[in-house]
Design a protein around this motif. Structure first.
Motif, PDB file in Angstrom:
ATOM      1  N   SER A 224       5.940  -8.318 -35.559  1.00 42.72           N
ATOM      2  CA  SER A 224       4.535  -8.070 -36.058  1.00 42.72           C
ATOM      3  C   SER A 224       3.487  -9.026 -36.244  1.00 42.72           C
ATOM      4  CB  SER A 224       4.698  -7.689 -37.929  1.00 42.72           C
ATOM      5  OG  SER A 224       3.555  -7.596 -38.651  1.00 42.72           O
ATOM      6  N   THR A 225       2.414  -8.609 -35.913  1.00 44.83           N
ATOM      7  CA  THR A 225       1.075  -9.827 -35.876  1.00 44.83           C
ATOM      8  C   THR A 225       0.582  -9.792 -37.212  1.00 44.83           C
ATOM      9  OG1 THR A 225      -0.217  -8.133 -34.755  1.00 44.83           O
ATOM     10  CG2 THR A 225       1.008  -9.760 -33.397  1.00 44.83           C
ATOM     11  N   ARG A 226       0.686  -8.909 -38.073  1.00 44.68           N
ATOM     12  CA  ARG A 226       0.135  -8.853 -39.390  1.00 44.68           C
ATOM     13  C   ARG A 226      -0.105 -10.229 -40.210  1.00 44.68           C
ATOM     14  NH1 ARG A 226       3.027  -4.461 -42.944  1.00 44.68           N
ATOM     15  NH2 ARG A 226       1.916  -5.610 -44.441  1.00 44.68           N
TER      16      ARG A 226
ATOM     17  N   GLY B 279      -0.633 -13.184 -39.023  1.00 47.69           N
ATOM     18  CA  GLY B 279      -1.563 -14.094 -38.464  1.00 47.69           C
ATOM     19  C   GLY B 279      -0.795 -15.262 -38.027  1.00 47.69           C
ATOM     20  N   ASN B 280      -1.424 -16.383 -38.129  1.00 48.31           N
ATOM     21  CA  ASN B 280      -0.898 -17.707 -37.713  1.00 48.31           C
ATOM     22  C   ASN B 280       0.306 -18.108 -38.532  1.00 48.31           C
ATOM     23  OD1 ASN B 280      -2.066 -18.502 -39.901  1.00 48.31           O
ATOM     24  ND2 ASN B 280      -3.774 -19.866 -39.121  1.00 48.31           N
ATOM     25  N   ALA B 281       0.690 -17.274 -39.406  1.00 45.92           N
ATOM     26  CA  ALA B 281       1.804 -17.694 -40.211  1.00 45.92           C
ATOM     27  C   ALA B 281       3.245 -17.223 -39.300  1.00 45.92           C
ATOM     28  CB  ALA B 281       2.257 -16.909 -41.313  1.00 45.92           C
ATOM     29  N   THR B 282       3.227 -16.776 -38.131  1.00 47.92           N
ATOM     30  CA  THR B 282       4.012 -16.322 -36.965  1.00 47.92           C
ATOM     31  C   THR B 282       4.152 -16.924 -35.673  1.00 47.92           C
ATOM     32  OG1 THR B 282       5.357 -14.619 -36.103  1.00 47.92           O
ATOM     33  CG2 THR B 282       2.939 -14.288 -36.256  1.00 47.92           C
ATOM     34  N   VAL B 283       5.367 -17.190 -35.018  1.00 45.39           N
ATOM     35  CA  VAL B 283       5.408 -17.912 -33.889  1.00 45.39           C
ATOM     36  C   VAL B 283       4.924 -16.902 -32.725  1.00 45.39           C
ATOM     37  CG1 VAL B 283       6.687 -19.857 -34.570  1.00 45.39           C
ATOM     38  CG2 VAL B 283       7.512 -17.927 -33.752  1.00 45.39           C
ATOM     39  N   VAL B 284       4.808 -15.946 -33.223  1.00 47.51           N
ATOM     40  CA  VAL B 284       4.775 -14.695 -31.746  1.00 47.51           C
ATOM     41  C   VAL B 284       3.300 -14.958 -31.139  1.00 47.51           C
ATOM     42  CG1 VAL B 284       4.007 -12.609 -33.330  1.00 47.51           C
ATOM     43  CG2 VAL B 284       5.233 -12.328 -31.099  1.00 47.51           C
ATOM     44  N   SER B 285       3.043 -14.658 -30.000  1.00 44.97           N
ATOM     45  CA  SER B 285       1.835 -14.653 -29.222  1.00 44.97           C
ATOM     46  C   SER B 285       1.523 -16.100 -29.334  1.00 44.97           C
ATOM     47  CB  SER B 285       0.911 -13.985 -29.805  1.00 44.97           C
ATOM     48  OG  SER B 285       1.379 -12.513 -29.588  1.00 44.97           O
ATOM     49  N   VAL B 286       1.961 -16.980 -29.340  1.00 45.38           N
ATOM     50  CA  VAL B 286       1.505 -18.476 -29.422  1.00 45.38           C
ATOM     51  C   VAL B 286       1.584 -19.219 -28.083  1.00 45.38           C
ATOM     52  CG1 VAL B 286       1.927 -20.921 -30.688  1.00 45.38           C
ATOM     53  CG2 VAL B 286       1.806 -18.830 -31.819  1.00 45.38           C
ATOM     54  N   ARG B 287       0.897 -19.745 -27.843  1.00 48.20           N
ATOM     55  CA  ARG B 287       1.087 -20.682 -26.371  1.00 48.20           C
ATOM     56  C   ARG B 287       1.918 -21.939 -26.792  1.00 48.20           C
ATOM     57  NH1 ARG B 287      -2.415 -21.277 -21.951  1.00 48.20           N
ATOM     58  NH2 ARG B 287      -1.787 -23.006 -20.941  1.00 48.20           N
TER      59      ARG B 287
ATOM     60  N   THR C 136       8.532 -24.440 -34.658  1.00 46.60           N
ATOM     61  CA  THR C 136       9.530 -23.786 -35.339  1.00 46.60           C
ATOM     62  C   THR C 136       8.802 -22.852 -36.362  1.00 46.60           C
ATOM     63  OG1 THR C 136      10.864 -25.575 -34.908  1.00 46.60           O
ATOM     64  CG2 THR C 136      11.326 -24.382 -36.970  1.00 46.60           C
ATOM     65  N   GLY C 137       9.375 -21.694 -36.443  1.00 46.49           N
ATOM     66  CA  GLY C 137       8.777 -20.826 -37.506  1.00 46.49           C
ATOM     67  C   GLY C 137       9.389 -19.564 -37.379  1.00 46.49           C
ATOM     68  N   PRO C 138       8.660 -18.556 -38.090  1.00 44.12           N
ATOM     69  CA  PRO C 138       9.183 -17.218 -38.237  1.00 44.12           C
ATOM     70  C   PRO C 138       8.744 -16.126 -37.319  1.00 44.12           C
ATOM     71  CG  PRO C 138       7.714 -17.394 -40.154  1.00 44.12           C
ATOM     72  CD  PRO C 138       7.463 -18.689 -39.208  1.00 44.12           C
ATOM     73  N   LEU C 139       9.615 -15.107 -36.970  1.00 40.77           N
ATOM     74  CA  LEU C 139       9.278 -13.931 -36.538  1.00 40.77           C
ATOM     75  C   LEU C 139       9.376 -12.726 -37.538  1.00 40.77           C
ATOM     76  CD1 LEU C 139      11.206 -14.248 -33.070  1.00 40.77           C
ATOM     77  CD2 LEU C 139       8.409 -14.217 -33.595  1.00 40.77           C
ATOM     78  N   PHE C 140       8.651 -11.875 -37.751  1.00 46.13           N
ATOM     79  CA  PHE C 140       8.674 -10.821 -38.815  1.00 46.13           C
ATOM     80  C   PHE C 140       8.770  -9.152 -37.944  1.00 46.13           C
ATOM     81  CE2 PHE C 140       6.102 -14.122 -40.516  1.00 46.13           C
ATOM     82  CZ  PHE C 140       6.725 -14.566 -41.653  1.00 46.13           C
ATOM     83  N   PHE C 141       9.913  -8.745 -38.389  1.00 50.42           N
ATOM     84  CA  PHE C 141      10.072  -7.398 -37.845  1.00 50.42           C
ATOM     85  C   PHE C 141      10.039  -6.257 -39.028  1.00 50.42           C
ATOM     86  CE2 PHE C 141      12.091 -10.323 -34.907  1.00 50.42           C
ATOM     87  CZ  PHE C 141      11.343  -9.973 -33.610  1.00 50.42           C
ATOM     88  N   GLU C 142       9.393  -5.249 -38.933  1.00 49.76           N
ATOM     89  CA  GLU C 142       9.212  -4.326 -40.079  1.00 49.76           C
ATOM     90  C   GLU C 142       9.819  -2.950 -39.666  1.00 49.76           C
ATOM     91  OE1 GLU C 142       5.603  -2.393 -42.738  1.00 49.76           O
ATOM     92  OE2 GLU C 142       5.132  -3.558 -41.045  1.00 49.76           O
ATOM     93  N   LEU C 143      10.978  -2.721 -40.252  1.00 50.18           N
ATOM     94  CA  LEU C 143      12.060  -1.760 -39.995  1.00 50.18           C
ATOM     95  C   LEU C 143      12.074  -0.602 -41.088  1.00 50.18           C
ATOM     96  CD1 LEU C 143      12.955  -4.005 -37.963  1.00 50.18           C
ATOM     97  CD2 LEU C 143      15.295  -2.801 -38.372  1.00 50.18           C
ATOM     98  N   PRO C 144      12.536   0.677 -40.849  1.00 58.36           N
ATOM     99  CA  PRO C 144      12.741   1.339 -41.913  1.00 58.36           C
ATOM    100  C   PRO C 144      13.929   1.038 -42.502  1.00 58.36           C
ATOM    101  CG  PRO C 144      12.052   2.731 -39.916  1.00 58.36           C
ATOM    102  CD  PRO C 144      12.271   1.046 -39.716  1.00 58.36           C
ATOM    103  N   ALA C 145      13.969   1.313 -44.035  1.00 55.65           N
ATOM    104  CA  ALA C 145      15.370   0.595 -44.765  1.00 55.65           C
ATOM    105  C   ALA C 145      16.524   1.231 -43.827  1.00 55.65           C
ATOM    106  CB  ALA C 145      15.010   0.721 -46.101  1.00 55.65           C
ATOM    107  N   ASP C 146      16.539   2.828 -44.108  1.00 53.04           N
ATOM    108  CA  ASP C 146      17.586   3.491 -43.429  1.00 53.04           C
ATOM    109  C   ASP C 146      18.169   2.830 -42.233  1.00 53.04           C
ATOM    110  OD1 ASP C 146      15.340   4.638 -42.509  1.00 53.04           O
ATOM    111  OD2 ASP C 146      16.135   6.777 -42.655  1.00 53.04           O
ATOM    112  N   LEU C 147      17.339   2.791 -41.257  1.00 45.90           N
ATOM    113  CA  LEU C 147      17.637   2.277 -39.875  1.00 45.90           C
ATOM    114  C   LEU C 147      18.428   0.957 -39.901  1.00 45.90           C
ATOM    115  CD1 LEU C 147      17.840   2.844 -36.846  1.00 45.90           C
ATOM    116  CD2 LEU C 147      15.376   1.650 -36.677  1.00 45.90           C
TER     117      LEU C 147
END
Length: 197
Positions: A116-118, A120-128, A136-147
């Motif tokens: 997720s890019t939601r 913003g700059n609190a995640t390391v995804v899409s950073v140069r 060092t930092g987090p990645l966030f993935f949003e999943l359905p709970a049943d999955l």
């Protein structure tokens, strides 16, 4: 030339032709198709150990499942499902020119979830990325709970690569058993920082 020699040569030529056609058929049958030729080059990764590809090195420090998350910049994310939060260090290996951390995917069965890019700059995804200096930092993935609790989640994989199109390049692949992780009510994560954890 005798009749026996002529028959022998004819038989030998036929055998050579059959051998050539057999080899050609084998090569055509076993040659990779275009999709395989263009596919990423998987590099196995394990929790807590650095995995290195052509121009990427990453170490996954932890994986957690939570109902809500708060990041170091004050961002708070709720979800109808759950968050899978991955804490990692990632860096370029050879050059930082064009080195953008563009592929962070959690694959559960046949379904792919991009980080997720939601936040913003609190995640390391899409950073140069920088060469030899881990971010060092987090990645966030949003999943359905049943999955996240399904049989497929027991064999999920985390996939990391430079750029958004990892074809014909290194793809770090780490197995993750999401069903083995307790679902936390909330999780606070640190803001990304340069340097080792």
């Amino acid at each position: 030339m005798s009749l026996g020699t002529s028959r022998w040569r004819h038989a030998a030529n036929g055998a050579v032709l059959v051998a050539i056609l057999s080899v050609a058929a084998l090569v055509l049958h076993t040659a990779p198709d275009r999709d395989l030729q263009q596919s990423p080059i998987p590099v196995p990764a394990t929790l807590g150990e650095p995995a290195t590809g052509r121009n990427i090195r990453a170490t996954v420090h932890s994986v957690a499942v939570t109902e809500s998350v708060t990041a170091g910049n004050g961002w708070a994310g709720g979800t109808a499902g759950v968050w899978v939060v991955v804490d990692l260090s990632v860096e370029a290996v050879e050059t930082d020119e064009g080195a953008v951390f563009g592929t962070a995917v959690l694959r559960v069965g046949d379904t792919r979830f991009s980080a997720s890019t939601r936040p913003g700059n609190a995640t390391v995804v899409s950073v140069r990325l920088a060469t030899g200096i881990p971010l060092t930092g987090p990645l966030f993935f949003e999943l359905p709970a049943d999955l996240a609790a399904s049989d497929a989640a027991a064999t999920a994989t985390l996939e990391l690569a430079l750029n958004s199109d990892p074809r014909v390049d290194s793809l770090l692949v780490m197995p993750v058993d999401l069903t083995d992780l307790p679902v936390q009510e909330s999780l606070d994560v640190d803001f990304p920082e340069w340097g080792d954890q």
